[in-house]
Motif scaffolding. Structure first.
Motif, PDB file in Angstrom:
ATOM      1  N   UNK A  28      50.016  12.699  64.644  1.00 25.07           N
ATOM      2  CA  UNK A  28      50.197  11.187  63.924  1.00 25.07           C
ATOM      3  C   UNK A  28      50.911   9.943  64.551  1.00 25.07           C
ATOM      4  N   UNK A  29      50.645   8.995  64.120  1.00 24.37           N
ATOM      5  CA  UNK A  29      51.005   7.733  64.623  1.00 24.37           C
ATOM      6  C   UNK A  29      52.011   7.097  63.901  1.00 24.37           C
ATOM      7  N   UNK A  30      53.413   6.870  63.912  1.00 24.24           N
ATOM      8  CA  UNK A  30      54.427   6.428  63.127  1.00 24.24           C
ATOM      9  C   UNK A  30      54.791   5.218  63.595  1.00 24.24           C
ATOM     10  N   UNK A  31      55.207   4.061  62.785  1.00 16.29           N
ATOM     11  CA  UNK A  31      55.577   2.925  62.972  1.00 16.29           C
ATOM     12  C   UNK A  31      56.897   2.729  62.433  1.00 16.29           C
ATOM     13  N   UNK A 197      54.279   4.459  58.080  1.00 15.50           N
ATOM     14  CA  UNK A 197      55.237   3.359  58.513  1.00 15.50           C
ATOM     15  C   UNK A 197      56.720   3.592  57.804  1.00 15.50           C
ATOM     16  N   UNK A 198      57.551   3.591  58.477  1.00 18.50           N
ATOM     17  CA  UNK A 198      58.963   3.756  58.173  1.00 18.50           C
ATOM     18  C   UNK A 198      59.574   2.308  58.064  1.00 18.50           C
ATOM     19  N   UNK A 199      59.993   1.957  57.095  1.00 18.84           N
ATOM     20  CA  UNK A 199      60.785   0.614  56.983  1.00 18.84           C
ATOM     21  C   UNK A 199      62.288   0.607  56.627  1.00 18.84           C
ATOM     22  N   UNK A 200      63.065   0.121  57.360  1.00 19.73           N
ATOM     23  CA  UNK A 200      64.491   0.198  57.552  1.00 19.73           C
ATOM     24  C   UNK A 200      65.204  -1.245  57.088  1.00 19.73           C
ATOM     25  N   UNK A 209      55.494   4.889  53.917  1.00 22.43           N
ATOM     26  CA  UNK A 209      54.080   4.528  53.437  1.00 22.43           C
ATOM     27  C   UNK A 209      53.021   5.493  54.390  1.00 22.43           C
ATOM     28  N   UNK A 210      52.081   6.009  53.803  1.00 22.76           N
ATOM     29  CA  UNK A 210      51.008   6.762  54.424  1.00 22.76           C
ATOM     30  C   UNK A 210      49.757   5.845  54.453  1.00 22.76           C
ATOM     31  N   UNK A 211      49.182   5.917  55.605  1.00 21.83           N
ATOM     32  CA  UNK A 211      47.786   5.060  55.312  1.00 21.83           C
ATOM     33  C   UNK A 211      46.736   5.863  54.643  1.00 21.83           C
ATOM     34  N   UNK A 219      49.504  -3.275  56.582  1.00 20.44           N
ATOM     35  CA  UNK A 219      50.818  -2.946  56.984  1.00 20.44           C
ATOM     36  C   UNK A 219      51.746  -4.061  56.882  1.00 20.44           C
ATOM     37  N   UNK A 220      51.337  -5.318  57.108  1.00 25.13           N
ATOM     38  CA  UNK A 220      52.187  -6.415  56.791  1.00 25.13           C
ATOM     39  C   UNK A 220      52.599  -6.808  55.460  1.00 25.13           C
TER      40      UNK A 220
END
Length: 233
Positions: A28-31, A197-200, A209-211, A219-220
């Motif tokens: 998987x691709x994490x951001x 996506x992991x927001x800090x 969040x998971x797509x 994502x924005x």
């Protein structure tokens, strides 16, 4: 798989990262996103082994500090570092031998062609532009055939053709079962790539969040929903 477990980092009395935990599953691709000062850079440098920290980082169920884990971990830093007196090709050969990679000559040539470096193989590190250095750094990371790869602001300095190529490479890595973590503020560049996506903020993960769960979410929108319009790093 990339596992971050209760990662904590202090600079003197300043708590930069506070017991952060997250996982990017295999393939998987994490951001990783965050406003200025959120602790994103500290997380990246800790995962890459450039900082001492408390907690754990696991790569394919192995401690990140072990030689076995390092052999299958690729890293593209935000600021690429080249050897002044090595050529483009020698940089890749150096990494190839250091990691005992089984990448073939044909595969190396394909990498160089993909990133428009095939006619620049004899250029020295000190002769390269920022964009060319970034391309060499990407090729070096890919040359070890990593099971887990971390890319820190990988698209900064790249021309549109190289950005397109890198995005295709990320999707190919995902299809091959490679785990990818991208740290970036260029949200529009990863719209089609992310699974997680992991927001800090303030040294902590404040949103995950998971797509698959969010379906049509942008994502924005997710980022600004959490950060309330804060300037991204």
């Amino acid at each position: 798989m990339l596992e971050i477990q209760e990662l904590t980092k202090k600079y003197g009395k300043y708590l930069a990262v506070n017991h952060v935990s997250f996982t990017v599953p295999t393939g998987q691709v994490g951001i990783l996103l965050g406003p200025n000062g959120a602790g994103k850079s500290t997380i990246i440098k800790s995962i890459a082994g450039l900082l001492r920290y408390q907690g754990g980082v696991g790569i394919e169920h192995m401690p990140a500090r072990t030689l076995e884990a390092k052999r299958i971990f690729g890293y593209v830093p935000e600021v690429p570092a080249m050897f002044d007196s090595l050529t483009v090709r020698e940089h890749i050969e150096y990494i190839r031998h250091a990691y005992d990679s089984d990448i073939t000559e044909e595969e190396v040539e394909q990498l160089l062609v993909r990133f428009e470096l095939d006619d620049k193989q004899k250029k020295l590190g000190r002769e390269l532009s920022k964009g060319m250095m970034q391309k060499v750094s990407i090729c070096c990371a890919l040359a070890i055939k990593p099971k887990v790869i971390l890319l820190d602001e990988p698209m900064v300095g790249l021309d549109p053709a190289a950005i397109k190529e890198l995005k295709e490479v990320v999707l190919e890595l995902k299809a091959q079962g490679t785990t990818v973590l991208i740290s970036t503020h260029m949200l529009e560049m990863v719209k089609d790539l992310w699974d997680l996506v992991f927001i800090m903020q303030k040294g902590e993960i404040v949103g995950t969040f998971s797509r698959e769960q969010e379906k049509d979410a942008d994502i924005e929108e997710l980022f600004f929903q959490i950060t309330e319009g804060g300037e991204s790093e």
